[in-house]
Design an enzyme around this catalytic site. Structure first.
Site, PDB file in Angstrom:
ATOM      1  N   PHE A  24     -64.317  -5.590 -56.012  1.00  0.00           N
ATOM      2  CA  PHE A  24     -64.841  -6.784 -55.439  1.00  0.00           C
ATOM      3  C   PHE A  24     -64.009  -7.194 -54.196  1.00  0.00           C
ATOM      4  O   PHE A  24     -62.746  -7.548 -54.658  1.00  0.00           O
ATOM      5  CB  PHE A  24     -65.342  -7.759 -56.253  1.00  0.00           C
ATOM      6  CG  PHE A  24     -66.909  -7.860 -56.793  1.00  0.00           C
ATOM      7  CD1 PHE A  24     -67.472  -6.715 -57.350  1.00  0.00           C
ATOM      8  CD2 PHE A  24     -67.619  -8.835 -56.236  1.00  0.00           C
ATOM      9  CE1 PHE A  24     -68.624  -6.559 -57.783  1.00  0.00           C
ATOM     10  CE2 PHE A  24     -68.961  -8.735 -56.575  1.00  0.00           C
ATOM     11  CZ  PHE A  24     -69.733  -7.669 -57.312  1.00  0.00           C
ATOM     12  N   CYS A  30     -67.739 -18.542 -44.486  1.00  0.00           N
ATOM     13  CA  CYS A  30     -69.182 -18.504 -44.436  1.00  0.00           C
ATOM     14  C   CYS A  30     -69.837 -19.233 -43.238  1.00  0.00           C
ATOM     15  O   CYS A  30     -69.162 -20.292 -43.016  1.00  0.00           O
ATOM     16  CB  CYS A  30     -69.679 -19.175 -45.950  1.00  0.00           C
ATOM     17  SG  CYS A  30     -71.541 -18.787 -45.759  1.00  0.00           S
ATOM     18  N   CYS A  45     -76.591 -24.114 -46.418  1.00  0.00           N
ATOM     19  CA  CYS A  45     -76.819 -23.635 -48.093  1.00  0.00           C
ATOM     20  C   CYS A  45     -76.009 -24.465 -48.867  1.00  0.00           C
ATOM     21  O   CYS A  45     -74.725 -24.902 -48.690  1.00  0.00           O
ATOM     22  CB  CYS A  45     -76.100 -22.088 -48.110  1.00  0.00           C
ATOM     23  SG  CYS A  45     -76.322 -21.399 -49.676  1.00  0.00           S
ATOM     24  N   CYS A  48     -73.970 -23.212 -53.421  1.00  0.00           N
ATOM     25  CA  CYS A  48     -72.893 -22.291 -53.718  1.00  0.00           C
ATOM     26  C   CYS A  48     -72.079 -22.631 -54.825  1.00  0.00           C
ATOM     27  O   CYS A  48     -71.866 -23.575 -54.995  1.00  0.00           O
ATOM     28  CB  CYS A  48     -72.041 -22.107 -52.394  1.00  0.00           C
ATOM     29  SG  CYS A  48     -71.048 -20.846 -52.447  1.00  0.00           S
ATOM     30  N   ASP A  49     -71.962 -21.328 -55.438  1.00  0.00           N
ATOM     31  CA  ASP A  49     -71.051 -21.644 -56.861  1.00  0.00           C
ATOM     32  C   ASP A  49     -69.640 -20.800 -56.517  1.00  0.00           C
ATOM     33  O   ASP A  49     -69.039 -20.395 -57.551  1.00  0.00           O
ATOM     34  CB  ASP A  49     -71.727 -21.087 -58.025  1.00  0.00           C
ATOM     35  CG  ASP A  49     -71.925 -19.645 -57.969  1.00  0.00           C
ATOM     36  OD1 ASP A  49     -71.670 -18.917 -57.070  1.00  0.00           O
ATOM     37  OD2 ASP A  49     -72.726 -19.148 -58.736  1.00  0.00           O
ATOM     38  N   THR A  50     -69.154 -20.285 -55.342  1.00  0.00           N
ATOM     39  CA  THR A  50     -68.257 -19.565 -55.030  1.00  0.00           C
ATOM     40  C   THR A  50     -67.174 -20.258 -54.272  1.00  0.00           C
ATOM     41  O   THR A  50     -67.376 -20.935 -53.378  1.00  0.00           O
ATOM     42  CB  THR A  50     -68.545 -18.436 -54.405  1.00  0.00           C
ATOM     43  OG1 THR A  50     -69.857 -17.898 -55.095  1.00  0.00           O
ATOM     44  CG2 THR A  50     -67.547 -17.434 -54.165  1.00  0.00           C
ATOM     45  N   GLU A 117     -72.999  -7.859 -49.928  1.00  0.00           N
ATOM     46  CA  GLU A 117     -73.909  -8.832 -50.269  1.00  0.00           C
ATOM     47  C   GLU A 117     -73.878  -9.827 -49.505  1.00  0.00           C
ATOM     48  O   GLU A 117     -73.038 -10.521 -49.088  1.00  0.00           O
ATOM     49  CB  GLU A 117     -73.461  -9.398 -51.835  1.00  0.00           C
ATOM     50  CG  GLU A 117     -73.339  -8.096 -52.706  1.00  0.00           C
ATOM     51  CD  GLU A 117     -73.579  -8.650 -54.431  1.00  0.00           C
ATOM     52  OE1 GLU A 117     -73.392  -9.865 -54.192  1.00  0.00           O
ATOM     53  OE2 GLU A 117     -73.697  -7.785 -55.099  1.00  0.00           O
ATOM     54  N   HIS A 208     -71.880 -10.984 -65.508  1.00  0.00           N
ATOM     55  CA  HIS A 208     -70.517 -11.350 -65.726  1.00  0.00           C
ATOM     56  C   HIS A 208     -70.428 -12.699 -66.431  1.00  0.00           C
ATOM     57  O   HIS A 208     -69.212 -12.700 -67.101  1.00  0.00           O
ATOM     58  CB  HIS A 208     -70.057 -11.180 -64.419  1.00  0.00           C
ATOM     59  CG  HIS A 208     -70.554 -11.909 -63.225  1.00  0.00           C
ATOM     60  ND1 HIS A 208     -71.739 -11.674 -62.929  1.00  0.00           N
ATOM     61  CD2 HIS A 208     -70.241 -12.907 -62.609  1.00  0.00           C
ATOM     62  CE1 HIS A 208     -72.283 -12.522 -61.947  1.00  0.00           C
ATOM     63  NE2 HIS A 208     -71.360 -13.379 -61.684  1.00  0.00           N
TER      64      HIS A 208
END
Ligand code: SF4
Length: 214
Positions: A24, A30, A45, A48-50, A117, A208
């Site tokens: 990855f 972004c 957006c 987001c969880d990142t 992605e 995951h």
């Protein structure tokens, strides 16, 4: 100069390639959110969880050339992987802000399949081997075909019906925010019910998070 938040070897957790060994590579930045919490409410957006800000994550850094980043990615793939085809997943943030034909070509030259992605709002370079689009709210897609459309569900401004006619090989619904598991949260049940009623769509769980790997 490529800016990478983190890069690591793991299993793909989601969608049609779930369970596949992968490198990855999470690009920084972004186009739909700054990544700062104070901007979240007004971002294009909002769920987001990142963490995609900066280059300070595991295996992150700044890479001046395609060769330098490809070498970094190659070093993360196991040297004794047998017949497995090396596989890299570019994500983010939004990977199409940085991924370019030169990096794809360099990775192909050392045997990698290249997956992406993306939020689908930017035009992808040619040569991507696996294109996954994950629409975010009402942000218009510029990509209307690919390998996998993976929709986080539910999104008021992005119902599955808005995407069902697009030219993708796989259609996945993924329940929003499975972690932490909440006994009162019926999102998984609602997503399951939608897939049962609309069998074009398949259920994608974030394995995951369930299995406890990155
Ligand atoms: S588009 Fe993706 S990376 Fe960007 S803010 Fe939304 S969920 Fe996060």
């Amino acid at each position: 100069m490529y800016q990478v938040k983190e890069a690591f070897y793991t299993l793909q957790g989601e969608g049609a390639q779930a369970g596949r060994a992968s490198v990855f590579c999470r690009f920084s930045g972004c186009n739909l959110w700054s990544g700062r919490e104070r901007d979240r409410a007004t971002a294009r957006c909002t769920f987001c969880d990142t963490d995609f800000v900066g280059t300070d994550g595991q295996g992150g850094g700044r890479f001046a050339t395609p060769a330098a980043l490809a070498e970094h990615i190659s070093a993360l793939w196991p040297s004794d992987a047998g017949t497995a085809v090396p596989y890299v997943v570019f994500t983010g943030g939004e990977p199409l802000l940085q991924l370019d034909p030169a990096l794809i070509a360099t990775l192909h030259s050392v045997g990698f399949e290249v997956a992406v992605e993306t939020n689908g709002t930017l035009t992808p370079p040619a040569g991507i081997d696996w294109l996954c689009v994950s629409p975010k709210g009402k942000n218009p897609l510029v990509i209307d075909q690919g390998d996998e459309l993976k929709l986080v569900y539910p999104q008021t401004e992005a119902p599955p019906e808005a995407f069902a006619q697009l030219d993708f090989r796989h259609f996945f619904l993924q329940p929003m925010d499975l972690s932490p598991l909440d006994a009162n949260d019926d999102t998984v049940a609602r997503t399951t019910a939608y897939c049962l009623a609309n069998p074009q769509w398949r259920l994608s769980l974030q394995t995951h998070k369930i299995a406890g790997f990155d």
